[in-house]
Design a protein around this motif. Sequence first.
Motif, short mmCIF file in Angstrom:
data_model
loop_
_atom_site.label_atom_id
_atom_site.label_comp_id
_atom_site.label_asym_id
_atom_site.label_seq_id
_atom_site.Cartn_x
_atom_site.Cartn_y
_atom_site.Cartn_z
N ALA A 95 0.82 -1.21 0.00
CA ALA A 95 0.00 0.00 0.00
C ALA A 95 0.85 1.26 0.00
O ALA A 95 0.59 2.20 -0.75
CB ALA A 95 -0.94 -0.01 1.20
N ILE A 96 1.88 1.29 0.83
CA ILE A 96 2.65 2.53 0.94
C ILE A 96 3.64 2.69 -0.21
O ILE A 96 3.85 3.80 -0.73
CB ILE A 96 3.39 2.61 2.30
N ALA A 97 4.25 1.59 -0.67
CA ALA A 97 5.28 1.69 -1.71
C ALA A 97 4.71 2.15 -3.04
O ALA A 97 5.35 2.88 -3.80
CB ALA A 97 5.99 0.35 -1.87
N LEU A 98 3.48 1.74 -3.36
CA LEU A 98 2.88 2.08 -4.66
C LEU A 98 1.93 3.28 -4.58
O LEU A 98 1.32 3.65 -5.59
CB LEU A 98 2.12 0.87 -5.20
N GLN A 99 1.82 3.90 -3.42
CA GLN A 99 0.84 4.97 -3.25
C GLN A 99 1.10 6.16 -4.17
O GLN A 99 0.21 6.61 -4.90
CB GLN A 99 0.84 5.43 -1.79
N LEU A 100 2.30 6.70 -4.15
CA LEU A 100 2.60 7.88 -4.98
C LEU A 100 2.56 7.56 -6.48
O LEU A 100 1.93 8.31 -7.25
CB LEU A 100 3.96 8.47 -4.61
N PHE A 153 -7.06 3.75 -2.80
CA PHE A 153 -6.96 4.88 -1.88
C PHE A 153 -6.26 6.08 -2.53
O PHE A 153 -6.45 7.22 -2.10
CB PHE A 153 -6.25 4.47 -0.60
N GLY A 154 -5.45 5.82 -3.55
CA GLY A 154 -4.83 6.92 -4.26
C GLY A 154 -5.80 7.67 -5.16
O GLY A 154 -5.49 8.76 -5.65
N THR A 155 -6.98 7.10 -5.38
CA THR A 155 -7.98 7.72 -6.26
C THR A 155 -9.32 7.96 -5.57
O THR A 155 -10.09 8.81 -6.02
CB THR A 155 -8.23 6.83 -7.49
N GLY A 156 -9.61 7.20 -4.51
CA GLY A 156 -10.94 7.25 -3.89
C GLY A 156 -11.35 8.63 -3.43
O GLY A 156 -12.41 9.16 -3.82
N SER A 210 -9.17 21.15 -0.69
CA SER A 210 -9.78 22.38 -1.19
C SER A 210 -8.77 23.31 -1.85
O SER A 210 -9.15 24.20 -2.61
CB SER A 210 -10.48 23.13 -0.04
N VAL A 211 -7.49 23.15 -1.54
CA VAL A 211 -6.47 24.06 -2.07
C VAL A 211 -5.58 23.37 -3.11
O VAL A 211 -4.49 23.84 -3.41
CB VAL A 211 -5.61 24.64 -0.93
N VAL A 212 -6.07 22.25 -3.65
CA VAL A 212 -5.29 21.50 -4.65
C VAL A 212 -5.94 21.66 -6.01
O VAL A 212 -7.17 21.54 -6.13
CB VAL A 212 -5.23 20.00 -4.26
N PRO A 213 -5.16 21.92 -7.07
CA PRO A 213 -5.74 22.00 -8.41
C PRO A 213 -6.46 20.71 -8.78
O PRO A 213 -6.07 19.61 -8.36
CB PRO A 213 -4.52 22.23 -9.32
N HIS A 214 -7.49 20.85 -9.58
CA HIS A 214 -8.34 19.72 -9.94
C HIS A 214 -7.55 18.58 -10.56
O HIS A 214 -7.83 17.40 -10.31
CB HIS A 214 -9.44 20.19 -10.90
N ALA A 224 -2.61 14.29 -4.50
CA ALA A 224 -2.88 14.86 -3.18
C ALA A 224 -3.55 13.83 -2.27
O ALA A 224 -3.22 13.70 -1.08
CB ALA A 224 -3.76 16.10 -3.31
N SER A 225 -4.49 13.07 -2.83
CA SER A 225 -5.15 12.00 -2.08
C SER A 225 -4.13 10.95 -1.64
O SER A 225 -4.17 10.45 -0.51
CB SER A 225 -6.24 11.37 -2.95
N SER A 226 -3.19 10.63 -2.54
CA SER A 226 -2.14 9.66 -2.20
C SER A 226 -1.27 10.18 -1.06
O SER A 226 -0.90 9.42 -0.16
CB SER A 226 -1.27 9.38 -3.43
N LEU A 227 -0.92 11.46 -1.10
CA LEU A 227 -0.09 12.03 -0.03
C LEU A 227 -0.81 11.99 1.31
O LEU A 227 -0.19 11.73 2.35
CB LEU A 227 0.31 13.46 -0.40
#
Length: 466
Positions: A66-71, A124-127, A385-389, A395-398
């Motif tokens: 999960a963590i290694a492939l997140q970014l 979780f990187g996209t949800g 809310s402060v991340v470009p679309h 951002a979700s991954s981070l």
Amino acid sequence: MTATAPDDVYASASTRWFALISICVATFLMPMSMSAVNVALPAIAAELQADAVLVSWIPTMNLLGAIALQLPAGRIADMIGRKKVFLAGVLLFALSSLAVVWISHIGWLLLMRLLQGIGGAMVFGTGMAIVSQVFALHGRGMALGLTSTSVYLGLTCGPPIGGWLTEWWNWQAVFVAPLPLTVLCAVLVAIHVRETERQHDQQLDWLGSLLFIVASSLFFVGLSELPDLMGGLLALSGVLLLAGFVYQQEHSPYPLIRPRRMVQNLTFFRSIQASFLMYAANYPLQFLLSLYLQYIRGLSPAEAGQLMLLQAMMMAILAPIAGRLSDRLEPRIPATLGCVLFAAGFLILALLDQDSGLTQVVIALLVMGTGFGLFSSPNNNGALSVVPHDKLSIASSLLNISRTLGNMLGMAVVVFLFNLLIGNAQLTPEQFPALIQLLEIAFALCSGYALLAAWRSWSRGKVRAS
């Protein structure tokens, strides 16, 4: 850097809610599966004739994937489309779960757990990014609150569900039972979520991806092996490679992230810091409190588990309400209040001794459930809310990485305390005074993490223009 408002392509309420339900089902099932397997470990060890070290890697492999492939997963989703990556993650999770039925060796099970973790990283990187996209103009905070609730309920409900499935059927049922809902989730997403626009001018940073995968894997494995010398060396190697990753990202033409730009976006960066600290405080709670309730207070595992559900109940009730509140107020207000309440709950637990009544535990859990419920969705809402679309997936991954790293730090500190104060001794009544001392220190440290999170949460500044 501020977010750009997308066109309202989700004007239909039914479409939005079907999309949200599908994401919530996935973000419930995957953490539920992760925590449910922990209860089935004795049965798995007996049938597959696995030693204790290999058994301990069953939950670890899932987190590692999960963590290694997140970014990389988040970056690929922003490039080729979040819907594609989400559905691919759900498919990989389903197939690796189904394959467990034919497994007869621990090595293959560990591989399937790694694949499940990779599938989880893709989901979780996209949800949260999909939810943020769907509800951008229709109460995003409330929707993110329901998503956060589904994750937390999955982690909390996993152990009793895993116990029932293992007792009534067998340990394979823990992997197979979620499959019908997994298929339903994929169908709903395929129908109700529109694909994001493909970024044809972008490429995947393969070197950066490899650096991040190797660095995070070494760091994660090293932490799990502490305080062994080899564990320390692996963790240090991971830190050095992470430093190399940060340098490489600043000079890559197509980076996974721009660390300097992320740090300059104070609202997002401090939201990540607050998330990291709150999860470092929260993750050891069930483990530590389970020891107190069973060893010191003499409760059965079932009684201890039922008592600890109080925190999840409060969190589940309040997270959607807090999310809606953060659509109207500055997100830092409910989030920071949640951090302070969470810290207060840990201080109540730090005062426990061998003669404390269970009422003290109940009060602490209710306060902490309230605190975490107020924190989670407003913090995510403020960050996204402060991340470009077009950067929502990364951002979700981070945000998910900050949660996982917080979990790792929290447990690593607890393991260090056990080695320092108790060592390899069995937890007999003679060790109970040392256990009480360990719990007092650990709960006080967790309270400190939550107070630091409150500071970072409040200092993020305002999301909305005056």
